[in-house]
Design a protein around this motif. Structure first.
Motif, PDB file in Angstrom:
ATOM      1  N   ARG A   2      49.261  37.909 -81.543  1.00 21.19           N
ATOM      2  CA  ARG A   2      49.328  38.794 -80.372  1.00 21.19           C
ATOM      3  C   ARG A   2      50.759  38.968 -79.880  1.00 21.19           C
ATOM      4  O   ARG A   2      51.515  38.003 -79.818  1.00 21.19           O
ATOM      5  N   VAL A   3      51.060  40.191 -79.511  1.00 20.39           N
ATOM      6  CA  VAL A   3      52.423  40.521 -79.092  1.00 20.39           C
ATOM      7  C   VAL A   3      52.359  41.342 -77.807  1.00 20.39           C
ATOM      8  O   VAL A   3      51.487  42.190 -77.649  1.00 20.39           O
ATOM      9  N   GLU A  61      52.189  35.034 -79.006  1.00 23.03           N
ATOM     10  CA  GLU A  61      51.427  33.828 -78.735  1.00 23.03           C
ATOM     11  C   GLU A  61      51.896  32.716 -79.654  1.00 23.03           C
ATOM     12  O   GLU A  61      52.202  32.948 -80.808  1.00 23.03           O
ATOM     13  N   TRP A  67      46.530  28.160 -79.579  1.00 25.69           N
ATOM     14  CA  TRP A  67      45.701  28.182 -78.377  1.00 25.69           C
ATOM     15  C   TRP A  67      44.396  28.915 -78.569  1.00 25.69           C
ATOM     16  O   TRP A  67      43.707  29.218 -77.621  1.00 25.69           O
ATOM     17  N   ASP A  70      41.312  27.829 -76.832  1.00 20.89           N
ATOM     18  CA  ASP A  70      41.209  28.083 -75.412  1.00 20.89           C
ATOM     19  C   ASP A  70      40.735  29.501 -75.124  1.00 20.89           C
ATOM     20  O   ASP A  70      40.413  29.848 -74.013  1.00 20.89           O
ATOM     21  N   ARG A  71      40.701  30.307 -76.157  1.00 21.82           N
ATOM     22  CA  ARG A  71      40.276  31.689 -75.929  1.00 21.82           C
ATOM     23  C   ARG A  71      38.816  31.726 -75.591  1.00 21.82           C
ATOM     24  O   ARG A  71      38.087  30.776 -75.829  1.00 21.82           O
ATOM     25  N   VAL A  72      38.407  32.860 -75.177  1.00 22.98           N
ATOM     26  CA  VAL A  72      37.084  32.970 -74.621  1.00 22.98           C
ATOM     27  C   VAL A  72      36.014  32.453 -75.566  1.00 22.98           C
ATOM     28  O   VAL A  72      36.104  31.347 -76.048  1.00 22.98           O
TER      29      VAL A  72
END
Ligand SMILES: Cc1cc2nc3c(=O)[nH]c(=O)nc-3n(C[C@H](O)[C@H](O)[C@H](O)COP(=O)(O)OP(=O)(O)OC[C@H]3O[C@@H](n4cnc5c(N)ncnc54)[C@H](O)[C@@H]3O)c2cc1C
Ligand code: SF4
Lengths: 78, 462
Positions: A2-3, A61, A67, A70-72
């Motif tokens: 992701r950017v 990211e 992480w 930790d995402r949904v």
């Protein structure tokens, strides 16, 4: 991966577009458009662009998707 | 750090609830963890998606360069949150410190951050708004529907409202080689945000790119066919036009209905908060456990006479979220004010438009570098002899300089000669903002006086 680019900071220097042309592209003289979720195969290019941006406008990211846990998915408290 | 016992406990094992799981909510959550909050963090969002970025929706996503569902925001760090997505907060009980949710559950908090943002103002006629072919653009779902329709190659697209979002949508249509009509009731595109002088440049850009731009007219009605599909638009000058797609871009309205009756100073113009992001209640007293950040906030700014500003700006959401989060877990003397100088960008018709400060407070404008006719310039805005804003068209590199001038309240016009100043920049001219009581489209900055409970100004689109 992701950017996100802080386009308030970005001054259209286009270094990112040279280093990761599949991900960052100038649109007109100065406006930057980018792929917000480029393929992980582009990671090296993107990290180079992050390092080269003279105003440090690009956030990615953490390397290796550290992480993701930790995402949904774990949503709705359940 | 000397913390009293209760704050120490809050930081260690308290419960912080964030309502609104988008840009401001996410950046606040990250800041809370960054600054050592180890208690429970709950993120409540009515959209069923994890936080994503909106600016690409009217740009690379609508152009079809990036898939609609691929603008999720990168995380700066792990936030270890309980996510309640797809569930709206429906009420706030400040005495019980409890948020009620749409699924009939509730969540109690020690500190609450409200970051519920704004939504697009819908077309005011509900029947017409329900026609197949009438769109707004705020969410990823909106974008998915609109991209799908643009791909099908409609014979003509009508954009209602030529603010930033409407203008960007028109720009995308032209790049997709779709015929597009833009209807704007003000005298020019972007006039509410940047004034008449720059509005004329924006109009030129639209003409140059083949937009059928109609200013000073309103869309008075939308007709459907027997199957409920949009077919025709009516204008206030009596004209009619066959269209298959209409995008309503009449600005935004704050997501504060769920706070009705809560006792917070929340209304259609946002939630008033102090410079430290603490919400005001209806009596004008700040709450110590309810904080506000992002598009939904109205906060006083010392650079602009402590007037309350509502900013629909990406950078403001980030900066305010960071300050709010810091203050939520800090003792009084370590709290920080939100002093961010407004920054904004827009990409349209191949031009990078950026602004700093609050242009729509200005009375005068001066083109300090470059030339309006070349569509590449820097213009400074003045208010009562002070520099209060600047805008650049493809000259972003000068903006930081003007930011410094604004922050030190430099005199206007600037007392020195800038490089590349042309004859048109030799003296200031009126900035040409329309009377704010006759709004054209939602300006992205609303200046709304000195009172936290002031809800007098009302706006009725079209
Ligand atoms: C198409 C488009 C283009 C843009 N382009 C630019 C640009 O070029 N430059 C720029 O500076 N800014 C731009 N913006 C503005 C920028 O995206 C916003 O300033 C930013 O998203 C604000 O973040 P926020 O978190 O405060 O609010 P939002 O992003 O609006 O998020 C609020 C969230 O809260 C949720 N919510 C609302 N009510 C409830 C409730 N009762 N319970 C639970 N959840 C709720 C909403 O559904 C939403 O998910 C653009 C916006 C759009 C829509
Ligand atoms: S390198 Fe940085 S400043 Fe240059 S275009 Fe890319 S993001 Fe913008």
């Amino acid at each position: 991966m992701r950017v996100v680019v802080d386009l308030n900071r970005c001054q259209g220097y286009a270094q990112c577009a040279f280093l990761a042309p599949d991900v960052f592209a100038m649109h007109g003289e100065e406006a930057l458009l980018y792929d917000a979720e480029p393929d992980d195969a582009r990671r090296t290019d993107v990290l180079r662009a992050v390092a080269a941006c003279p105003v440090r406008a690009i956030t990615v990211e953490g390397a290796g998707g550290r992480w993701t846990a930790d995402r949904v998915g774990a949503s709705n408290g359940a | 750090m000397a913390l009293d016992g209760s704050l120490e406990r809050l930081r260690r094992e308290g419960h912080i609830v964030v309502v609104g799981a988008s840009l401001a909510g996410l950046r606040a959550a990250e800041t809370l963890r960054e600054e050592g909050f180890t208690g429970t963090l709950t993120m409540i969002g009515d959209e069923p998606y994890e936080p994503y970025d909106r600016p690409p929706l009217s740009k690379q996503v609508l152009l079809g360069l990036v898939p609609v569902d691929q603008t999720a925001l990168p995380r700066r760090r792990a936030i270890d949150a309980r996510w309640r997505l797809g569930v709206a907060a429906t009420a706030l009980d400040m005495a019980a410190k409890r948020v009620a949710l749409a699924d009939d559950t509730s969540v109690e908090y020690d500190r609450l951050l409200i970051a519920t943002g704004v939504r697009s103002r819908p077309w005011p006629n509900e029947l017409e708004a329900g026609l197949d072919g009438v769109f707004v653009l705020r969410t990823t779902d909106d974008a998915a529907r609109l991209v799908h329709r643009l791909r099908a190659g409609p014979r003509r697209v009508l954009v209602i409202g030529a603010g930033f979002t409407g203008s960007e949508i028109a720009s995308v249509c032209r790049e997709r080689e779709l015929p597009v009509t833009v209807a704007e009731r003000g005298p020019a595109p972007l006039v509410g945000a940047l004034g008449g002088v720059i509005g004329e440049v924006a109009a030129e850009l639209q003409h140059q790119h083949g937009v059928d731009l109609r200013c000073g007219v309103m869309v008075t009605g939308l007709d459907g066919d027997g199957a409920g599909r949009l077919r025709r638009a009516h204008f206030s000058d009596g004209d009619t036009l066959d269209v298959e797609v209409a995008v309503v871009a009449l600005g935004a309205t704050r997501n504060t209905e769920w706070l009705a009756g809560s006792g917070l100073a929340a209304g259609p113009r946002g939630i008033a908060c102090d410079a430290g992001c603490r919400a005001f209640d209806v009596r004008g007293i700040v709450c110590d456990d309810v904080f506000v950040a992002g598009d939904v906030a109205r906060s006083p700014h010392p650079l602009f006479g402590y007037q309350f500003l509502s900013l629909e700006h990406w950078g403001n959401a980030v900066a305010q979220a960071e300050v709010a989060a810091h203050n939520m877990i800090s003792p009084g003397e370590r709290r920080r004010p939100h002093l961010w100088t407004p920054y904004f960008w827009s990409a349209q018709f191949g031009v990078n438009i950026k602004s700093v400060g609050v242009p729509n407070m200005a009375d005068q404008i001066l083109v300090s570098q470059g030339s309006l006719s070349e569509h590449r310039f820097t213009a400074a805005y003045g208010y009562q002899g002070r520099v209060i804003a600047a805008v650049t068209f493809d000259q972003a590199k000068w903006l930081e300089f003007y930011q410094r001038q604004i922050e030190r309240a430099a005199p206007f016009p600037l007392p020195f000669t800038t490089v590349d100043r042309r004859t048109e920049g030799m003296r200031p001219v009126p900035a040409g903002f329309p009377d704010p009581s006759v709004p054209s489209h939602g300006p992205e900055v609303t200046v709304s006086g000195h009172s936290p409970t002031d809800q007098r100004v009302t706006f009725t689109p079209a």
